[in-house]
Design a protein around this motif. Structure first.
Motif, mmCIF file in Angstrom:
data_model
loop_
_atom_site.group_PDB
_atom_site.id
_atom_site.type_symbol
_atom_site.label_atom_id
_atom_site.label_comp_id
_atom_site.label_asym_id
_atom_site.label_seq_id
_atom_site.Cartn_x
_atom_site.Cartn_y
_atom_site.Cartn_z
ATOM 1 N N ASP A 1 25.024 33.532 77.997
ATOM 2 C CA ASP A 1 24.759 33.913 76.611
ATOM 3 C C ASP A 1 26.002 33.988 75.728
ATOM 4 O O ASP A 1 25.965 33.585 74.564
ATOM 5 C CB ASP A 1 23.978 35.229 76.539
ATOM 6 N N HIS A 2 27.123 34.479 76.265
ATOM 7 C CA HIS A 2 28.283 34.681 75.400
ATOM 8 C C HIS A 2 29.003 33.392 75.050
ATOM 9 O O HIS A 2 29.682 33.318 74.019
ATOM 10 C CB HIS A 2 29.237 35.694 76.046
ATOM 11 N N ASP A 3 28.875 32.348 75.889
ATOM 12 C CA ASP A 3 29.392 31.046 75.468
ATOM 13 C C ASP A 3 28.285 30.147 74.947
ATOM 14 O O ASP A 3 28.527 28.995 74.579
ATOM 15 C CB ASP A 3 30.201 30.346 76.567
ATOM 16 N N TYR A 4 27.087 30.672 74.886
ATOM 17 C CA TYR A 4 25.961 30.042 74.187
ATOM 18 C C TYR A 4 26.003 30.422 72.710
ATOM 19 O O TYR A 4 25.634 29.635 71.840
ATOM 20 C CB TYR A 4 24.670 30.526 74.844
ATOM 21 N N GLY A 5 26.458 31.649 72.442
ATOM 22 C CA GLY A 5 26.660 32.044 71.052
ATOM 23 C C GLY A 5 25.944 33.294 70.607
ATOM 24 O O GLY A 5 26.145 33.739 69.475
ATOM 25 N N ALA A 6 25.089 33.890 71.469
ATOM 26 C CA ALA A 6 24.358 35.088 71.064
ATOM 27 C C ALA A 6 23.938 35.866 72.304
ATOM 28 O O ALA A 6 23.396 35.285 73.256
ATOM 29 C CB ALA A 6 23.129 34.728 70.226
ATOM 30 N N ASN A 7 24.175 37.153 72.290
ATOM 31 C CA ASN A 7 23.899 38.009 73.437
ATOM 32 C C ASN A 7 22.433 37.935 73.864
ATOM 33 O O ASN A 7 21.524 38.143 73.051
ATOM 34 C CB ASN A 7 24.258 39.460 73.094
#
Length: 411
Positions: free
Chosen positions: A167-173
């Motif tokens: 999630d954090h390198d996807y862009g949203a928690n």
């Protein structure tokens, strides 16, 4: 003046369409392009079928220097190369000081390093979660910061790498398919890691697989994407309660973890010849009752679908690999598959939350290890076993298990 000049003409129109999903300021439509060029507004923008489709048209106009790039890495092993040791890690905050774990990994002997999610914290700025612009400025900055880190550069120079996102390198928690800027996040991921011209760059999502070694010593590494297609999770009704901390299992008939295309692709991959299969998921697969954070158990029908698919394809030699949890764990289940199956969770590289973790799951082997860590997967081809080890920040073994990956008849 906007950073990307005339591209603001396009993005200004698109962001109006996207506003119903995530409020975000539009780039300056009056700005000039740095090269003096004028962007041509695609005719599709006059009546885009959806906000995401409109954003996709905009993202196609972004110049190559918009995307950060990782330092050049070591080539992956060849198809005929025999693998005996694979390292794995997750959760690296690029804003923190250099990581002893990464320094240790850079000095290890291994055939492959799997960096399997939260490789940056691109939805945070050191002060907490942020509301990203459609251009994902913080995410791109985070990847640029990662590329500049000496410890990351040292690992890139020493070990071949395969990657997954979380999630954090996807862009949203904790986000799934509802994240409106997922298509740009995918571009950022694939370009940073040099995957845009590989097979994975040809389809939506970041899943891909590679196989190494000759017949009888083949290792298949399957990198799943548990973000791009995943349906929303069901929030807990008792926030923080043990076993229900954030989410509860969903009873929805429409739940989905991988999406139709990825499920079909996975079925095909599981039918490919391999002796040892590492099924890599950024979130945990086997645990069911030890916690209420993100995991396959929050979408139980999908968890059973995965087990069923592995069973139906008669794929042997499966070992699950996961990250995400800021604690390292080992698991084994005698009931999920027709044969005992194990999982190693390696987390985190430099985002430890505590020195101890009292969590216990029915499939868990020993205590969780909360300080910074990485994992090692060591293959004994002669005996048909794999050693799954949790390593502390200086490389010491803190937990391990040895499991067979061949059925007795295959030995």
């Amino acid at each position: 003046m906007g950073q990307f000049g005339a591209f603001g003409v396009i993005s200004g129109a698109i962001l109006i369409l996207a506003a119903c999903q995530t409020p975000t300021p539009a780039p300056d439509p009056e700005a000039e392009h740095p090269a003096g060029q004028v962007a041509v507004l695609p005719t599709e923008l006059l009546s885009p079928p959806s906000a995401e489709a409109a954003l996709e048209l905009y993202y196609r106009t972004l110049p190559e220097d918009f995307f950060p790039r990782a330092p050049r890495g070591v080539s992956l092993p060849g198809q005929g190369d025999i693998l005996t040791r694979i390292l794995v890690g997750s959760c690296l905050d690029e804003e923190r000081p250099e990581s002893r774990v990464m320094q240790t990994i850079a000095g290890e002997q291994a055939d492959l390093f799997l960096m399997i999610g939260d490789n940056v914290y691109g939805d945070m700025n050191g002060k907490g979660y942020i509301s990203n612009q459609a251009t994902l400025d913080e995410l791109r900055e985070s990847f640029s910061d990662l590329a500049a880190r000496a410890d990351f550069q040292a690992v890139r120079a020493r070990l071949p790498m395969m990657v997954a996102w979380d999630d954090h390198d996807y862009g949203a928690n904790d986000a799934g398919r509802e994240f409106p800027f997922r298509r740009l996040a995918e571009r950022i991921h694939e370009r940073f890691w040099g995957l845009e011209n590989e097979d994975v760059g040809a389809w939506p999502g970041t899943y891909y697989a590679r196989t190494f070694g000759p017949e009888g010593q083949r290792v298949q590494v399957i990198m799943l994407d548990t973000r791009f297609f995943r349906s929303p999770l069901t929030p807990t009704d008792e926030w923080g309660k043990k076993g229900k901390e954030r989410y509860v299992p969903s009873s929805s008939e429409g739940q989905d973890m991988l999406g139709n295309d990825q499920w079909t692709w996975l079925e095909n991959q599981l039918q490919q010849p391999a002796d040892l299969r590492l099924v890599v998921s950024s979130i945990q697969i086997l645990p069911t009752d030890g916690h209420g954070f993100e995991a396959w158990s929050r979408l139980p029908a999908e968890q059973e679908r995965l087990y069923g698919l592995i069973s139906e394809t008669e794929a042997e030699g499966v070992v699950f690999v996961s990250g995400d949890r800021h604690t390292a764990f080992l698991y084994q289940s005698d009931t999920a598959l027709p044969y005992p199956v194990s999982e190693i969770t390696a987390s985190s590289i430099n985002v430890s939350f505590a020195q101890t973790n009292a969590e216990i799951d029915s499939a868990q082997l020993g205590e969780g290890y909360a300080p910074d860590n990485f994992g090692a997967i060591e293959i004994d081809w002669e005996n048909g076993t794999v050693r799954l080890a949790i390593k502390g920040d200086t490389g010491e073994t803190v937990n391990e298990t040895v499991v067979p990956f061949r059925t007795p008849a295959a030995n």
